[in-house]
Design a protein around this motif. Structure first.
Motif, short mmCIF file in Angstrom:
data_model
loop_
_atom_site.label_atom_id
_atom_site.label_comp_id
_atom_site.label_asym_id
_atom_site.label_seq_id
_atom_site.Cartn_x
_atom_site.Cartn_y
_atom_site.Cartn_z
N ASP A 56 0.82 -1.20 0.00
CA ASP A 56 0.00 0.00 0.00
C ASP A 56 0.85 1.25 0.00
O ASP A 56 1.67 1.45 0.88
N ASN A 57 0.67 2.11 -0.98
CA ASN A 57 1.50 3.31 -1.08
C ASN A 57 0.76 4.55 -0.63
O ASN A 57 1.21 5.67 -0.87
N ILE A 58 -0.39 4.38 0.01
CA ILE A 58 -1.19 5.54 0.32
C ILE A 58 -1.21 5.83 1.81
O ILE A 58 -2.01 6.59 2.28
N LYS A 59 -0.30 5.22 2.58
CA LYS A 59 -0.30 5.40 4.00
C LYS A 59 0.71 6.45 4.43
O LYS A 59 1.88 6.41 4.03
N PRO A 60 0.30 7.41 5.27
CA PRO A 60 1.25 8.40 5.76
C PRO A 60 2.25 7.79 6.73
O PRO A 60 3.34 8.30 6.91
N VAL A 213 -13.06 3.62 -0.19
CA VAL A 213 -13.14 3.02 -1.51
C VAL A 213 -12.00 3.53 -2.38
O VAL A 213 -11.78 4.75 -2.47
N VAL A 214 -11.27 2.62 -3.00
CA VAL A 214 -10.18 2.97 -3.91
C VAL A 214 -10.64 2.72 -5.33
O VAL A 214 -11.07 1.61 -5.67
N TYR A 224 -11.52 7.47 -1.73
CA TYR A 224 -12.67 8.21 -1.21
C TYR A 224 -13.08 7.68 0.15
O TYR A 224 -13.00 6.48 0.42
N HIS A 225 -13.54 8.59 1.01
CA HIS A 225 -14.20 8.25 2.25
C HIS A 225 -15.69 8.56 2.08
O HIS A 225 -16.04 9.63 1.56
N THR A 226 -16.56 7.65 2.48
CA THR A 226 -18.00 7.90 2.35
C THR A 226 -18.71 7.51 3.65
O THR A 226 -18.13 6.83 4.51
N ASN A 227 -19.98 7.96 3.75
CA ASN A 227 -20.80 7.42 4.83
C ASN A 227 -21.42 6.10 4.36
O ASN A 227 -21.06 5.58 3.30
N ASN A 236 -9.77 11.73 -0.50
CA ASN A 236 -8.58 11.74 0.36
C ASN A 236 -7.41 12.29 -0.46
O ASN A 236 -6.71 11.55 -1.14
N GLN A 237 -7.22 13.60 -0.37
CA GLN A 237 -6.19 14.26 -1.18
C GLN A 237 -4.79 13.78 -0.83
O GLN A 237 -3.95 13.58 -1.70
#
Length: 379
Positions: A56-60, A213-214, A224-227, A236-237
């Protein structure tokens, strides 16, 4: 076979040999235990070199190695399998609301103290398992077991799917037909802003059930984050800043074409140990793995799969249109280190990716990687 391998790496042997010596010196000096791994679908922390870093490359924040190893060992023990057959496909930092990591046993007393830790998803390519851990992995609990990988995507409400795809289509200026939902994860967001507040924005501190959701498009991936129903949705910028599209592999860096008796080849290099491994699948079903630079050939292994399984694998490559990724490389984001680069070659071409960017590969390429991983895991 052995001659081909040595010829291909002849020009790089001096550099690899030096790197191995330096790595060995550093390991002895610091008392490190090198961690090895086998390639995985998606990536990541295994106890063998080629799987030791997450896909995963999207983790801070990167998952600590001791936490990853503790989870893999626990699941391998439970399932009675090797850790190299497992792969961490997702993880998130969490603050659990009690000492039981929000997973109490019947009649168990849990201290009501906040515990910093991790939520980790492990896969064998067919099933997923979810773990809750503390910060160092010494405390861990299995949240769910034997959850088929495709189940979450099936459970994603149509309203959420449509909202995400429409938003991604507008942002990427691509038709929905070219977009694919790559990954789905249920979440409980800690505020009404879905944990993506804008500057000076007020967010009510209420738990919101929803989804992460990716979405994959041509050359880009969005998160994206959703309800729960998709009526609230945020991009998620920060996650998207690290997403990279493919680049052409320079002709000078392409590996040699395959011998006619070889169906497929994987070269893995880099990672914590800095070693290079080559694995080839032959038409007769032999699966041969060697470490480049191993003068004594001590790490050479030969396994066998059936000819039918080889033919099945070849068909899966065609179905996933592996040839459309010919000579493309999916690079790691700038500034990251200790990642493993995989170079996959079929009779129709070569593609290169790394475990950091693995989660953002096109769906068809992920399918091809998964098919290869299943071949490697058979033995």
């Amino acid at each position: 076979m052995k001659i081909i391998i040595k010829n291909y790496f002849n020009t790089n042997q001096a550099r690899i040999f030096t790197a191995l010596i330096l790595t060995g010196i550093l390991s002895v000096a610091s008392g490190l235990t090198l961690v090895k791994g086998a390639t995985g679908t998606s990536a990541n922390f295994s106890l063998e070199t080629s799987n030791e870093v997450l896909k995963d490359n999207i983790k801070p924040n990167r998952l600590p190695r001791p936490v990853a190893n503790a989870v893999l060992r626990d699941l391998a023990r439970r399932q009675g399998i090797f850790t190299r057959q497992l792969q961490i496909i997702d993880y998130n930092q969490q603050t659990w609301r009690n000492g039981c990591l929000e997973l109490p046993q019947a009649d168990e007393f849990c201290t009501q103290a906040l515990v910093s830790g991790w939520r980790i998803v492990v896969s064998n390519g067919k099933e997923n398992w979810v773990y809750h851990t503390n910060n160092n992995g010494r405390s861990l609990r299995l949240a769910s077991a034997n959850t088929p990988s495709e189940n979450l995507l099936d459970k994603l409400p149509t309203s959420v799917k449509n909202a995400v795809l429409q938003a991604a289509s507008r942002r990427l200026q691509q038709p929905i037909s070219q977009l694919t939902i790559i990954e789905v994860q249920q979440q409980t967001w800690r505020d009404s802003c879905l944990e993506l507040a804008n500057a000076d924005e007020f967010c009510t501190q209420a738990l919101v059930s929803g989804w992460r959701v990716v979405v994959g498009g041509v050359g880009q991936t969005l998160v994206y984050h959703t309800n729960q129903i998709g009526s609230a949705l945020r991009l998620n910028q920060k996650a998207n800043e690290t997403t990279l599209g493919p680049v052409q592999i320079p002709a000078s860096e392409l590996p040699l074409p395959l011998d006619r008796d070889i169906v497929f080849r994987q070269i893995s290099s880099g990672g914590f140990a800095g070693r290079t491994y080559e694995t080839v699948l032959l038409k007769d079903g032999r699966l041969i793995r060697v470490r480049i630079g191993d003068a004594n050939d001590s790490e050479r292994s030969v396994h066998r799969v059936s000819v039918q399984q080889v033919q099945q694998f070849v068909r899966s490559l065609k179905r996933s249109q592996f040839s459309q990724f010919r000579n493309l490389s999916y690079p790691a984001p700038s500034g990251v280190a200790d990642y493993i680069t995989y170079t996959l070659t079929s009779q129709e071409g070569t593609v290169q990716y790394n475990d950091i960017s693995q989660n953002n590969l096109p769906k068809n390429l992920q399918t091809a990687v998964q098919a290869w991983n299943q071949i490697v895991a058979i033995h």
